[in-house]
Motif scaffolding. Sequence first.
Motif, PDB file in Angstrom:
ATOM      1  N   VAL A  61       4.433  -1.448  -2.934  1.00 27.54           N
ATOM      2  CA  VAL A  61       4.709  -0.625  -1.758  1.00 27.54           C
ATOM      3  C   VAL A  61       5.134   0.747  -2.263  1.00 27.54           C
ATOM      4  O   VAL A  61       6.077   0.863  -3.045  1.00 27.54           O
ATOM      5  CB  VAL A  61       5.824  -1.241  -0.890  1.00 27.54           C
ATOM      6  N   ALA A  62       4.426   1.761  -1.835  1.00 27.01           N
ATOM      7  CA  ALA A  62       4.743   3.129  -2.233  1.00 27.01           C
ATOM      8  C   ALA A  62       4.979   3.960  -0.985  1.00 27.01           C
ATOM      9  O   ALA A  62       4.144   3.988  -0.083  1.00 27.01           O
ATOM     10  CB  ALA A  62       3.597   3.715  -3.055  1.00 27.01           C
ATOM     11  N   VAL A  63       6.127   4.626  -0.941  1.00 30.38           N
ATOM     12  CA  VAL A  63       6.491   5.457   0.204  1.00 30.38           C
ATOM     13  C   VAL A  63       6.562   6.897  -0.272  1.00 30.38           C
ATOM     14  O   VAL A  63       7.357   7.235  -1.146  1.00 30.38           O
ATOM     15  CB  VAL A  63       7.836   5.021   0.803  1.00 30.38           C
ATOM     16  N   SER A  64       5.737   7.733   0.315  1.00 27.93           N
ATOM     17  CA  SER A  64       5.712   9.134  -0.082  1.00 27.93           C
ATOM     18  C   SER A  64       6.658   9.936   0.799  1.00 27.93           C
ATOM     19  O   SER A  64       6.711   9.742   2.010  1.00 27.93           O
ATOM     20  CB  SER A  64       4.298   9.690   0.034  1.00 27.93           C
ATOM     21  N   GLY A  89       0.818  -1.201   0.000  1.00 24.76           N
ATOM     22  CA  GLY A  89       0.000   0.000   0.000  1.00 24.76           C
ATOM     23  C   GLY A  89       0.847   1.244   0.000  1.00 24.76           C
ATOM     24  O   GLY A  89       2.018   1.214  -0.374  1.00 24.76           O
ATOM     25  N   LEU A  90       0.248   2.328   0.445  1.00 26.65           N
ATOM     26  CA  LEU A  90       0.912   3.635   0.486  1.00 26.65           C
ATOM     27  C   LEU A  90       1.181   4.018   1.929  1.00 26.65           C
ATOM     28  O   LEU A  90       0.301   3.904   2.790  1.00 26.65           O
ATOM     29  CB  LEU A  90       0.034   4.685  -0.194  1.00 26.65           C
ATOM     30  N   VAL A  91       2.387   4.490   2.179  1.00 22.14           N
ATOM     31  CA  VAL A  91       2.759   4.916   3.526  1.00 22.14           C
ATOM     32  C   VAL A  91       3.683   6.122   3.426  1.00 22.14           C
ATOM     33  O   VAL A  91       4.379   6.291   2.420  1.00 22.14           O
ATOM     34  CB  VAL A  91       3.446   3.755   4.290  1.00 22.14           C
ATOM     35  N   GLN A  92       3.676   6.949   4.438  1.00 23.83           N
ATOM     36  CA  GLN A  92       4.571   8.098   4.452  1.00 23.83           C
ATOM     37  C   GLN A  92       5.977   7.687   4.866  1.00 23.83           C
ATOM     38  O   GLN A  92       6.158   6.706   5.598  1.00 23.83           O
ATOM     39  CB  GLN A  92       4.043   9.161   5.418  1.00 23.83           C
ATOM     40  N   ALA A  93       6.937   8.439   4.414  1.00 22.40           N
ATOM     41  CA  ALA A  93       8.317   8.180   4.806  1.00 22.40           C
ATOM     42  C   ALA A  93       8.433   8.199   6.329  1.00 22.40           C
ATOM     43  O   ALA A  93       7.833   9.045   6.996  1.00 22.40           O
ATOM     44  CB  ALA A  93       9.241   9.214   4.192  1.00 22.40           C
ATOM     45  N   GLY A  94       9.180   7.249   6.846  1.00 26.34           N
ATOM     46  CA  GLY A  94       9.321   7.113   8.282  1.00 26.34           C
ATOM     47  C   GLY A  94       8.324   6.153   8.890  1.00 26.34           C
ATOM     48  O   GLY A  94       8.451   5.770  10.062  1.00 26.34           O
ATOM     49  N   GLY A  95       7.330   5.761   8.115  1.00 29.81           N
ATOM     50  CA  GLY A  95       6.294   4.871   8.605  1.00 29.81           C
ATOM     51  C   GLY A  95       6.685   3.411   8.512  1.00 29.81           C
ATOM     52  O   GLY A  95       7.814   3.067   8.151  1.00 29.81           O
ATOM     53  N   SER A  96       5.724   2.556   8.851  1.00 30.12           N
ATOM     54  CA  SER A  96       5.953   1.114   8.885  1.00 30.12           C
ATOM     55  C   SER A  96       4.886   0.394   8.083  1.00 30.12           C
ATOM     56  O   SER A  96       3.777   0.905   7.881  1.00 30.12           O
ATOM     57  CB  SER A  96       5.929   0.596  10.327  1.00 30.12           C
ATOM     58  N   MET A  97       5.239  -0.815   7.677  1.00 31.49           N
ATOM     59  CA  MET A  97       4.308  -1.651   6.917  1.00 31.49           C
ATOM     60  C   MET A  97       4.762  -3.095   7.073  1.00 31.49           C
ATOM     61  O   MET A  97       5.961  -3.356   7.188  1.00 31.49           O
ATOM     62  CB  MET A  97       4.311  -1.258   5.436  1.00 31.49           C
ATOM     63  N   ARG A  98       3.799  -4.019   7.080  1.00 33.10           N
ATOM     64  CA  ARG A  98       4.152  -5.440   7.151  1.00 33.10           C
ATOM     65  C   ARG A  98       3.571  -6.169   5.956  1.00 33.10           C
ATOM     66  O   ARG A  98       2.375  -6.087   5.688  1.00 33.10           O
ATOM     67  CB  ARG A  98       3.633  -6.073   8.446  1.00 33.10           C
ATOM     68  N   LEU A  99       4.439  -6.884   5.277  1.00 33.11           N
ATOM     69  CA  LEU A  99       4.028  -7.732   4.168  1.00 33.11           C
ATOM     70  C   LEU A  99       3.931  -9.180   4.643  1.00 33.11           C
ATOM     71  O   LEU A  99       4.691  -9.609   5.510  1.00 33.11           O
ATOM     72  CB  LEU A  99       5.028  -7.646   3.018  1.00 33.11           C
ATOM     73  N   SER A 100       2.995  -9.909   4.052  1.00 31.80           N
ATOM     74  CA  SER A 100       2.836 -11.332   4.348  1.00 31.80           C
ATOM     75  C   SER A 100       2.901 -12.123   3.057  1.00 31.80           C
ATOM     76  O   SER A 100       2.531 -11.629   1.987  1.00 31.80           O
ATOM     77  CB  SER A 100       1.490 -11.598   5.028  1.00 31.80           C
TER      78      SER A 100
END
Length: 123
Positions: A119-122, A10-21
């Motif tokens: 994965v998109a990081v803004s 998905g989309l998340v801001q720089a510095g953020g977190s995300m988990r892929l499965s």
Amino acid sequence: QVQLVESGGGLVQAGGSMRLSCAASGRTLNAMGWFRQAPGEEREFVAAIAWSGGSTDYADSVKGRFTISRDIAKNTMYLQMNSLKAEDTAVYYCAARAAYAVTDRAPGVYKYWGQGTQVAVSS
């Protein structure tokens, strides 16, 4: 036949977190890994894990920020991504091999691949 199904992009801001499965089905696997590919770039290694022993390997660019893990009971691999940067933007693929229980950074040794998740990081 092995099936790998990724989720969690998905989309998340720089510095953020995300988990892929990555959920695997079909046969016993010995090692799994995450790769990513940005537009116009080659597919690159991110992280890998040996399924039974749990040993891991990381690309220098993600070491200390990403953590690969697996849940043997669920036959699922995870990639926890913290402190995300704009340069982490890519399609992330999970991959698996059945032949050897060792990690490897070369995409060619992995026989099975998922469909990829964006994965998109803004910034």
